[in-house]
Design an enzyme around this catalytic site. Sequence first.
Site, PDB file in Angstrom:
ATOM      1  CE1 TYR A  60      -3.115  -2.756   0.262  1.00  0.00           C
ATOM      2  CE2 TYR A  60      -3.575  -2.433   2.738  1.00  0.00           C
ATOM      3  CZ  TYR A  60      -3.743  -3.130   1.546  1.00  0.00           C
ATOM      4  OH  TYR A  60      -4.674  -4.199   1.838  1.00  0.00           O
ATOM      5  CB  SER A 215     -19.715   4.664   2.265  1.00  0.00           C
ATOM      6  OG  SER A 215     -19.510   5.398   1.017  1.00  0.00           O
TER       7      SER A 215
END
Length: 336
Positions: A60, A215
Amino acid sequence: MTPEGPLPRRSLGDLAVSAQGLGCMGMSEFRGPVDDHESIRAVHRALDLGVVMLDTADIYGSGHNERLVGWAIRGRRDQVVLSTKVGIIRTADPRERLLCGQRDHIRRGCEESLRRLGVDHIDIYYQHRLDPATPVEETMQAMAELVADGKIRHVGLSEASAADIRRAHAVHPVTAVQSEWSLFTRGIEADVVPTCRELGVGLVASSPLARGLLSDRIREVDQLTRSDDRRSNPRFAAGNFERNMRLVAALREFAASRQLSVCQLALAWVQHRGEDVVPIPGAECRRHVDENVHAVDVDLSADELRQVELLCPAEAVVGHRLDARRARMLDPAVVL
């Protein structure tokens, strides 16, 4: 739950963690521009609210995310169950990913992660993706050596099949399997979940908000920046996105009847999959951390869970959960 205090605990194998964790990936890349200072404040807010499990990986941000998490937990290491991953290699081609589960790579990767994180041990060390060219037994033997050396405490697998989980667990106990699991993605329920429960392996639900679709913060694809990699995800493709948003709209109405956001309803649904399940929603700011954590207290009856699943049947979701490159890492034969 108090506004700031311990969250309920759940068990991943023999490891006690908070009922919800924090996925840190988006703090470094894949989700558009990032702000390190706000990311660190988001980690601190999560810790203040009782979230103890932080999830990162060596790839990441090409190591940035591990360094960021390391900065954020300085002075608070004893509050954290720290998990990271190894096994995916980035190359000079930003679109290319290689897999490696060889012993030397696992051991070297652990040393590098420990250095970036600034810690002396990792609580859960995941094989990020299994390497088809390396027997899982070799990978797990390397993990077992790291446990014996005290450099990691628990071994995890990410996106592993039921058969590979069994093979791995026969070499060394697997504490947790991390796989995508949400109202939109339920593929692990047929084989992986029953296998984990038979073996006493905990389940960590990644992408419990379906990369932000659940979301309810993304109403149009144009809200995503040009650098946001969700633009290449089939579920965000023209036509697919609009159909998936109709499912979200149905959930929105139900959530409102419970005075919840869609995000909180979706996280609560995952949390109700079992006491051995811990979702790790991503959050890049304190406001999103607060919204996510409040889902821990949501109690849904059996009838309400059935209603949610009728409003959002998995077969109604349009588009593969992964773009072509990531899908082929799991199955080279996949055609999208």
